[in-house]
Design a protein around this motif. Structure first.
Motif, PDB file in Angstrom:
ATOM      1  N   PRO A  73       0.829  -1.209   0.000  1.00  0.00           N
ATOM      2  CA  PRO A  73       0.000   0.000   0.000  1.00  0.00           C
ATOM      3  C   PRO A  73       0.862   1.257   0.000  1.00  0.00           C
ATOM      4  O   PRO A  73       1.879   1.324   0.686  1.00  0.00           O
ATOM      5  N   LEU A 117       0.750   5.282   0.774  1.00  0.00           N
ATOM      6  CA  LEU A 117      -0.042   6.309   1.444  1.00  0.00           C
ATOM      7  C   LEU A 117      -0.280   7.492   0.517  1.00  0.00           C
ATOM      8  O   LEU A 117       0.660   8.085  -0.004  1.00  0.00           O
ATOM      9  N   LEU A 131      -7.560   1.647  -0.360  1.00  0.00           N
ATOM     10  CA  LEU A 131      -7.808   1.224   1.010  1.00  0.00           C
ATOM     11  C   LEU A 131      -7.931   2.443   1.919  1.00  0.00           C
ATOM     12  O   LEU A 131      -7.141   3.385   1.827  1.00  0.00           O
ATOM     13  N   THR A 164       1.893   6.502  13.185  1.00  0.00           N
ATOM     14  CA  THR A 164       3.162   5.826  13.337  1.00  0.00           C
ATOM     15  C   THR A 164       3.294   5.188  14.715  1.00  0.00           C
ATOM     16  O   THR A 164       4.172   4.363  14.934  1.00  0.00           O
ATOM     17  N   PHE A 223      -7.904  -1.438   8.753  1.00  0.00           N
ATOM     18  CA  PHE A 223      -8.210  -1.234   7.341  1.00  0.00           C
ATOM     19  C   PHE A 223      -9.637  -1.627   6.998  1.00  0.00           C
ATOM     20  O   PHE A 223     -10.188  -2.592   7.548  1.00  0.00           O
ATOM     21  N   GLY A 224     -10.218  -0.888   6.066  1.00  0.00           N
ATOM     22  CA  GLY A 224     -11.484  -1.270   5.479  1.00  0.00           C
ATOM     23  C   GLY A 224     -11.267  -2.304   4.385  1.00  0.00           C
ATOM     24  O   GLY A 224     -10.125  -2.633   4.059  1.00  0.00           O
ATOM     25  N   SER A 274       9.478   3.793  14.460  1.00  0.00           N
ATOM     26  CA  SER A 274       8.453   2.779  14.670  1.00  0.00           C
ATOM     27  C   SER A 274       8.430   1.821  13.492  1.00  0.00           C
ATOM     28  O   SER A 274       8.725   2.210  12.356  1.00  0.00           O
ATOM     29  N   HIS A 323       5.809  -1.289  12.036  1.00  0.00           N
ATOM     30  CA  HIS A 323       4.591  -2.091  12.121  1.00  0.00           C
ATOM     31  C   HIS A 323       4.774  -3.334  11.257  1.00  0.00           C
ATOM     32  O   HIS A 323       5.501  -3.308  10.264  1.00  0.00           O
ATOM     33  N   TYR A 372       2.199  -6.165   9.221  1.00  0.00           N
ATOM     34  CA  TYR A 372       0.841  -6.501   8.803  1.00  0.00           C
ATOM     35  C   TYR A 372       0.892  -7.745   7.924  1.00  0.00           C
ATOM     36  O   TYR A 372       1.883  -7.994   7.236  1.00  0.00           O
ATOM     37  N   GLN A 409      -1.423  -9.667   4.894  1.00  0.00           N
ATOM     38  CA  GLN A 409      -2.535  -9.486   3.960  1.00  0.00           C
ATOM     39  C   GLN A 409      -2.766 -10.778   3.191  1.00  0.00           C
ATOM     40  O   GLN A 409      -1.874 -11.273   2.506  1.00  0.00           O
ATOM     41  N   ALA A 434      -8.000  -7.070   3.123  1.00  0.00           N
ATOM     42  CA  ALA A 434      -7.257  -5.907   3.616  1.00  0.00           C
ATOM     43  C   ALA A 434      -6.127  -6.357   4.546  1.00  0.00           C
ATOM     44  O   ALA A 434      -6.200  -7.442   5.129  1.00  0.00           O
ATOM     45  N   PRO A 435      -5.096  -5.552   4.688  1.00  0.00           N
ATOM     46  CA  PRO A 435      -4.030  -5.890   5.652  1.00  0.00           C
ATOM     47  C   PRO A 435      -4.571  -5.955   7.073  1.00  0.00           C
ATOM     48  O   PRO A 435      -5.464  -5.193   7.446  1.00  0.00           O
ATOM     49  N   PHE A 491      -3.320  -6.031  11.145  1.00  0.00           N
ATOM     50  CA  PHE A 491      -2.224  -5.671  12.038  1.00  0.00           C
ATOM     51  C   PHE A 491      -1.719  -6.886  12.808  1.00  0.00           C
ATOM     52  O   PHE A 491      -2.499  -7.694  13.317  1.00  0.00           O
ATOM     53  N   ILE A 546       3.390  -3.794  16.592  1.00  0.00           N
ATOM     54  CA  ILE A 546       4.125  -2.555  16.384  1.00  0.00           C
ATOM     55  C   ILE A 546       5.281  -2.507  17.372  1.00  0.00           C
ATOM     56  O   ILE A 546       5.144  -2.919  18.518  1.00  0.00           O
ATOM     57  N   PHE A 580       3.808  -7.342   5.214  1.00  0.00           N
ATOM     58  CA  PHE A 580       4.348  -6.013   4.964  1.00  0.00           C
ATOM     59  C   PHE A 580       4.844  -5.402   6.269  1.00  0.00           C
ATOM     60  O   PHE A 580       4.158  -5.479   7.295  1.00  0.00           O
ATOM     61  N   PHE A 619       4.330   7.655   6.683  1.00  0.00           N
ATOM     62  CA  PHE A 619       4.332   6.223   6.968  1.00  0.00           C
ATOM     63  C   PHE A 619       4.464   5.490   5.646  1.00  0.00           C
ATOM     64  O   PHE A 619       3.743   5.785   4.700  1.00  0.00           O
ATOM     65  N   TYR A 620       5.396   4.549   5.568  1.00  0.00           N
ATOM     66  CA  TYR A 620       5.642   3.830   4.326  1.00  0.00           C
ATOM     67  C   TYR A 620       5.543   2.331   4.552  1.00  0.00           C
ATOM     68  O   TYR A 620       6.135   1.791   5.503  1.00  0.00           O
ATOM     69  N   PHE A 621       4.821   1.665   3.677  1.00  0.00           N
ATOM     70  CA  PHE A 621       4.797   0.215   3.696  1.00  0.00           C
ATOM     71  C   PHE A 621       5.970  -0.322   2.872  1.00  0.00           C
ATOM     72  O   PHE A 621       6.397   0.296   1.892  1.00  0.00           O
ATOM     73  N   GLY A 622       6.453  -1.507   3.275  1.00  0.00           N
ATOM     74  CA  GLY A 622       7.562  -2.141   2.586  1.00  0.00           C
ATOM     75  C   GLY A 622       7.135  -2.811   1.298  1.00  0.00           C
ATOM     76  O   GLY A 622       5.970  -2.774   0.902  1.00  0.00           O
TER      77      GLY A 622
END
Lengths: 115, 111
Positions: free
Chosen positions: A43, A45, A91, A100, A106-107, B30, B32, B34, B36, B41-42, B44, B47, B87, B99-102
């Motif tokens: 995903p 952002l 999403l 953070t 998530f929906g 930080s 996180h 997740y 999927q 959806a992802p 959690f 964290i 992720f 915030f960035y997902f991998g």
């Protein structure tokens, strides 16, 4: 507790058309996110709201994408005009506090196909 | 600024262990994790907020090395339900609230 709601679940449009997505976060969650997930990728952002203020929209293509969160609750994401490369799952997520430091919920997402 | 995950994909037999790594070019405060599943959806997992912190969640745990700007997710005695794409997501000092997902790691557990 109700989860994050999104609508529609699926949308097919022609390129250059407009489309809007709606998100209702979990009650009491101050932070709301819109992500774009292209098939096979993580995903990305697009925009983050804290209540009804924008915290980050650095990756939002502002020439065609816009988003608002009226009254700090529901949010809409609009694409106008759509391009083929906008085909993705959109999403919406929410968190109690700033993302953070907090779990994001998530929906189910909206799958957009642009023809 | 997207964190890089390794491996990209892994196939395990039930009961085997796996490690998924997440590496950032930016200083992290930080991380996180997740999971999927296909078409969903992802969700959690956990964290981590402090350098050197480790957390556990059933048979899934993670570590966060702030100095190395890395995090690892450990899956022990894998179950079929662990299949999915994992992720990491990172918050960095340099970018404030961004915030960035991998890049993601596809994990498949087979009987």
């Amino acid at each position: 507790e109700a989860g994050v709601a999104q609508s529609p679940r699926y949308k097919i449009i022609e390129k250059r058309q407009s489309v809007a997505f709606w998100c209702n976060p979990i009650s009491g969650h101050a932070t709301l996110y819109w992500y774009q997930q292209i098939l096979g990728q993580g995903p990305k952002l697009l925009i983050q709201f804290q209540n009804n203020g924008v915290v980050d929209d650095s990756q939002l293509p502002k020439d065609r994408f816009s988003a608002e969160r009226l009254k700090g609750v529901d949010s809409t994401l609009k694409i106008q005009p759509a391009k083929l490369e906008d085909s993705a799952v959109y999403l919406c997520a929410s968190s109690l506090g700033q993302g953070t430091y907090n779990e994001q919920f998530f929906g189910p997402g909206t799958r957009l196909t642009v023809l | 600024q997207q964190p890089v995950q390794s491996p990209q994909a892994v196939i395990l037999r039930e009961g085997e262990d796996a490690v998924i790594n997440c590496s950032s070019s930016k200083a992290l405060y930080s991380v996180h994790w997740y999971r999927q599943k296909h078409g969903e959806a992802p969700v959690f997992l956990m964290i981590l907020l402090k350098g050197g912190e480790q957390k556990g969640h059933e048979k899934i745990s993670a570590s966060f090395n702030e100095k190395k700007q890395q995090s690892s997710l450990y899956l022990t005695a894998s179950q079929l339900s662990y299949s999915g794409t994992y992720f990491c997501g990172t918050g960095t000092y340099n970018t404030g609230n961004q915030f960035y997902f991998g890049t993601g790691t596809s994990l498949t557990v087979i009987p």
